[in-house]
Motif scaffolding. Structure first.
Motif, PDB file in Angstrom:
ATOM      1  N   GLN A  23       0.799  -1.222   0.000  1.00  0.00           N
ATOM      2  CA  GLN A  23       0.000   0.000   0.000  1.00  0.00           C
ATOM      3  C   GLN A  23       0.836   1.279   0.000  1.00  0.00           C
ATOM      4  O   GLN A  23       0.718   2.090  -0.883  1.00  0.00           O
ATOM      5  CB  GLN A  23      -0.935  -0.031   1.217  1.00  0.00           C
ATOM      6  CG  GLN A  23      -1.819   1.170   1.363  1.00  0.00           C
ATOM      7  CD  GLN A  23      -2.988   1.144   0.406  1.00  0.00           C
ATOM      8  OE1 GLN A  23      -3.148   0.263  -0.413  1.00  0.00           O
ATOM      9  NE2 GLN A  23      -3.813   2.143   0.498  1.00  0.00           N
ATOM     10  N   GLN A  24       1.661   1.485   1.020  1.00  0.00           N
ATOM     11  CA  GLN A  24       2.299   2.787   1.154  1.00  0.00           C
ATOM     12  C   GLN A  24       3.772   2.804   0.768  1.00  0.00           C
ATOM     13  O   GLN A  24       4.269   3.814   0.326  1.00  0.00           O
ATOM     14  CB  GLN A  24       2.146   3.283   2.590  1.00  0.00           C
ATOM     15  CG  GLN A  24       0.690   3.566   2.918  1.00  0.00           C
ATOM     16  CD  GLN A  24       0.514   4.081   4.326  1.00  0.00           C
ATOM     17  OE1 GLN A  24       1.440   4.111   5.111  1.00  0.00           O
ATOM     18  NE2 GLN A  24      -0.687   4.490   4.650  1.00  0.00           N
ATOM     19  N   GLU A 112     -10.121  -5.427   2.120  1.00  0.00           N
ATOM     20  CA  GLU A 112      -9.858  -4.271   2.979  1.00  0.00           C
ATOM     21  C   GLU A 112      -8.382  -3.919   2.913  1.00  0.00           C
ATOM     22  O   GLU A 112      -7.527  -4.797   2.881  1.00  0.00           O
ATOM     23  CB  GLU A 112     -10.243  -4.580   4.431  1.00  0.00           C
ATOM     24  CG  GLU A 112     -10.013  -3.428   5.378  1.00  0.00           C
ATOM     25  CD  GLU A 112     -10.360  -3.781   6.824  1.00  0.00           C
ATOM     26  OE1 GLU A 112      -9.916  -3.036   7.705  1.00  0.00           O
ATOM     27  OE2 GLU A 112     -11.057  -4.776   7.070  1.00  0.00           O
ATOM     28  N   ARG A 113      -8.113  -2.607   2.896  1.00  0.00           N
ATOM     29  CA  ARG A 113      -6.745  -2.095   2.987  1.00  0.00           C
ATOM     30  C   ARG A 113      -6.714  -1.073   4.114  1.00  0.00           C
ATOM     31  O   ARG A 113      -7.506  -0.153   4.142  1.00  0.00           O
ATOM     32  CB  ARG A 113      -6.336  -1.401   1.693  1.00  0.00           C
ATOM     33  CG  ARG A 113      -6.179  -2.334   0.559  1.00  0.00           C
ATOM     34  CD  ARG A 113      -5.739  -1.598  -0.674  1.00  0.00           C
ATOM     35  NE  ARG A 113      -5.703  -2.550  -1.767  1.00  0.00           N
ATOM     36  CZ  ARG A 113      -5.648  -2.228  -3.018  1.00  0.00           C
ATOM     37  NH1 ARG A 113      -5.608  -0.967  -3.375  1.00  0.00           N
ATOM     38  NH2 ARG A 113      -5.623  -3.143  -3.946  1.00  0.00           N
ATOM     39  N   ARG A 114      -5.763  -1.261   4.994  1.00  0.00           N
ATOM     40  CA  ARG A 114      -5.601  -0.329   6.104  1.00  0.00           C
ATOM     41  C   ARG A 114      -4.117  -0.158   6.341  1.00  0.00           C
ATOM     42  O   ARG A 114      -3.450  -1.068   6.808  1.00  0.00           O
ATOM     43  CB  ARG A 114      -6.301  -0.869   7.334  1.00  0.00           C
ATOM     44  CG  ARG A 114      -6.330   0.133   8.473  1.00  0.00           C
ATOM     45  CD  ARG A 114      -7.253  -0.285   9.550  1.00  0.00           C
ATOM     46  NE  ARG A 114      -8.619  -0.186   9.046  1.00  0.00           N
ATOM     47  CZ  ARG A 114      -9.686  -0.656   9.647  1.00  0.00           C
ATOM     48  NH1 ARG A 114      -9.546  -1.280  10.791  1.00  0.00           N
ATOM     49  NH2 ARG A 114     -10.875  -0.519   9.142  1.00  0.00           N
ATOM     50  N   GLY A 115      -3.582   1.002   5.942  1.00  0.00           N
ATOM     51  CA  GLY A 115      -2.140   1.222   6.053  1.00  0.00           C
ATOM     52  C   GLY A 115      -1.412   0.231   5.166  1.00  0.00           C
ATOM     53  O   GLY A 115      -1.701   0.119   3.986  1.00  0.00           O
ATOM     54  N   ASN A 116      -0.484  -0.516   5.739  1.00  0.00           N
ATOM     55  CA  ASN A 116       0.270  -1.520   4.996  1.00  0.00           C
ATOM     56  C   ASN A 116      -0.293  -2.929   5.173  1.00  0.00           C
ATOM     57  O   ASN A 116       0.375  -3.912   4.877  1.00  0.00           O
ATOM     58  CB  ASN A 116       1.739  -1.503   5.425  1.00  0.00           C
ATOM     59  CG  ASN A 116       2.460  -0.304   4.854  1.00  0.00           C
ATOM     60  OD1 ASN A 116       2.005   0.298   3.899  1.00  0.00           O
ATOM     61  ND2 ASN A 116       3.583   0.039   5.456  1.00  0.00           N
ATOM     62  N   THR A 117      -1.527  -3.016   5.666  1.00  0.00           N
ATOM     63  CA  THR A 117      -2.172  -4.313   5.866  1.00  0.00           C
ATOM     64  C   THR A 117      -3.280  -4.506   4.840  1.00  0.00           C
ATOM     65  O   THR A 117      -4.069  -3.595   4.587  1.00  0.00           O
ATOM     66  CB  THR A 117      -2.740  -4.424   7.293  1.00  0.00           C
ATOM     67  OG1 THR A 117      -1.649  -4.316   8.215  1.00  0.00           O
ATOM     68  CG2 THR A 117      -3.459  -5.739   7.513  1.00  0.00           C
ATOM     69  N   ILE A 118      -3.306  -5.701   4.268  1.00  0.00           N
ATOM     70  CA  ILE A 118      -4.283  -6.055   3.246  1.00  0.00           C
ATOM     71  C   ILE A 118      -5.016  -7.310   3.693  1.00  0.00           C
ATOM     72  O   ILE A 118      -4.367  -8.300   4.067  1.00  0.00           O
ATOM     73  CB  ILE A 118      -3.578  -6.344   1.900  1.00  0.00           C
ATOM     74  CG1 ILE A 118      -2.797  -5.114   1.463  1.00  0.00           C
ATOM     75  CG2 ILE A 118      -4.580  -6.766   0.835  1.00  0.00           C
ATOM     76  CD1 ILE A 118      -1.505  -5.460   0.816  1.00  0.00           C
ATOM     77  N   LYS A 119      -6.336  -7.270   3.645  1.00  0.00           N
ATOM     78  CA  LYS A 119      -7.143  -8.468   3.884  1.00  0.00           C
ATOM     79  C   LYS A 119      -7.698  -8.893   2.536  1.00  0.00           C
ATOM     80  O   LYS A 119      -8.127  -8.052   1.748  1.00  0.00           O
ATOM     81  CB  LYS A 119      -8.271  -8.181   4.865  1.00  0.00           C
ATOM     82  CG  LYS A 119      -7.780  -7.915   6.265  1.00  0.00           C
ATOM     83  CD  LYS A 119      -8.921  -7.744   7.231  1.00  0.00           C
ATOM     84  CE  LYS A 119      -8.366  -7.459   8.620  1.00  0.00           C
ATOM     85  NZ  LYS A 119      -9.447  -7.351   9.610  1.00  0.00           N
ATOM     86  N   GLU A 135      -4.579 -12.304   5.602  1.00  0.00           N
ATOM     87  CA  GLU A 135      -4.164 -10.946   5.910  1.00  0.00           C
ATOM     88  C   GLU A 135      -2.652 -10.893   5.806  1.00  0.00           C
ATOM     89  O   GLU A 135      -1.958 -11.796   6.259  1.00  0.00           O
ATOM     90  CB  GLU A 135      -4.620 -10.582   7.323  1.00  0.00           C
ATOM     91  CG  GLU A 135      -4.248  -9.182   7.735  1.00  0.00           C
ATOM     92  CD  GLU A 135      -4.822  -8.823   9.101  1.00  0.00           C
ATOM     93  OE1 GLU A 135      -6.049  -8.863   9.258  1.00  0.00           O
ATOM     94  OE2 GLU A 135      -4.015  -8.514   9.990  1.00  0.00           O
ATOM     95  N   THR A 137       0.751  -8.060   6.099  1.00  0.00           N
ATOM     96  CA  THR A 137       1.227  -6.740   6.500  1.00  0.00           C
ATOM     97  C   THR A 137       2.660  -6.557   6.025  1.00  0.00           C
ATOM     98  O   THR A 137       3.529  -7.383   6.321  1.00  0.00           O
ATOM     99  CB  THR A 137       1.165  -6.567   8.029  1.00  0.00           C
ATOM    100  OG1 THR A 137      -0.184  -6.737   8.455  1.00  0.00           O
ATOM    101  CG2 THR A 137       1.670  -5.190   8.440  1.00  0.00           C
TER     102      THR A 137
END
Length: 180
Positions: A23-24, A112-119, A135, A137
């Motif tokens: 992600q980032q 779902e994406r939250r910061g550097n975590t992907i589900k 999941e 990270t």
């Protein structure tokens, strides 16, 4: 008749647990090692991995070389440990933040994406079919950790496996291994 477990299904499940998108932070191109542990309800998957390792170790050198060449053509090689696989990630794949999918029979969806975590969830139409969720990270451009649950069938019985994995960047140089 006892049906052998598909190693291709196992490898697909391992790579489905690999990160889909960083992600980032951009993923570093080059040689990556994906290490994994598998825990299955029946112990069948662990047995199949041990058998595969024993078969590889007992192969005549020319046959093992042929097997390694076949894996390299798919962009993979066995890692240093008995539960690791090395993969070459190209500059283009790293720029897209993607680990290449290894099984065309599988479809992944990021839920779902939250910061550097992907589900994510996945479904594979192979034989036997499998599905699951996971999941991942990214802790940096050179490492990640994750966990996936895989639902499949082994010897005609429903099987649930938990795959815990981590990845680490090893080198800019992939040696003779090509990205896929």
């Amino acid at each position: 008749m006892k049906r052998p477990l598909s190693i291709a299904t196992l490898l697909a499940a391992i790579f489905l647990g690999a990160p889909l998108h960083a992600q980032q932070e951009q993923m570093r191109p080059g040689l990556w090692e994906h290490s994994f542990t598998i825990q299955s309800q029946s112990g069948e998957m662990e047995r199949a991995l041990r058998e595969m390792q024993q078969q590889l170790e007992s192969m005549p050198p020319e046959q093992r070389k042929m097997m390694e060449q076949m894996m390299a053509a798919q962009g993979m090689q066995l890692g240093a440990g008995d539960q690791s696989i090395s993969v070459c990630i190209s500059k283009e794949q790293a720029a897209r933040g993607m680990v290449p999918q290894r099984d065309d029979n599988c479809r992944q969806e990021v839920v779902e994406r939250r910061g550097n975590t992907i589900k994510f969830t996945f479904q594979c139409a192979g034989n036997p079919p499998s599905s699951g969720e996971g999941e991942v990270t990214f802790t940096s451009p050179t490492s990640y950790s994750g966990k996936s649950t895989v639902n499949t069938t082994v010897n005609g019985q429903a099987e649930r496996m938990v795959i815990t994995q981590s990845g680490k960047w090893l080198s800019h140089d992939c040696g003779g291994l090509k990205s896929k």
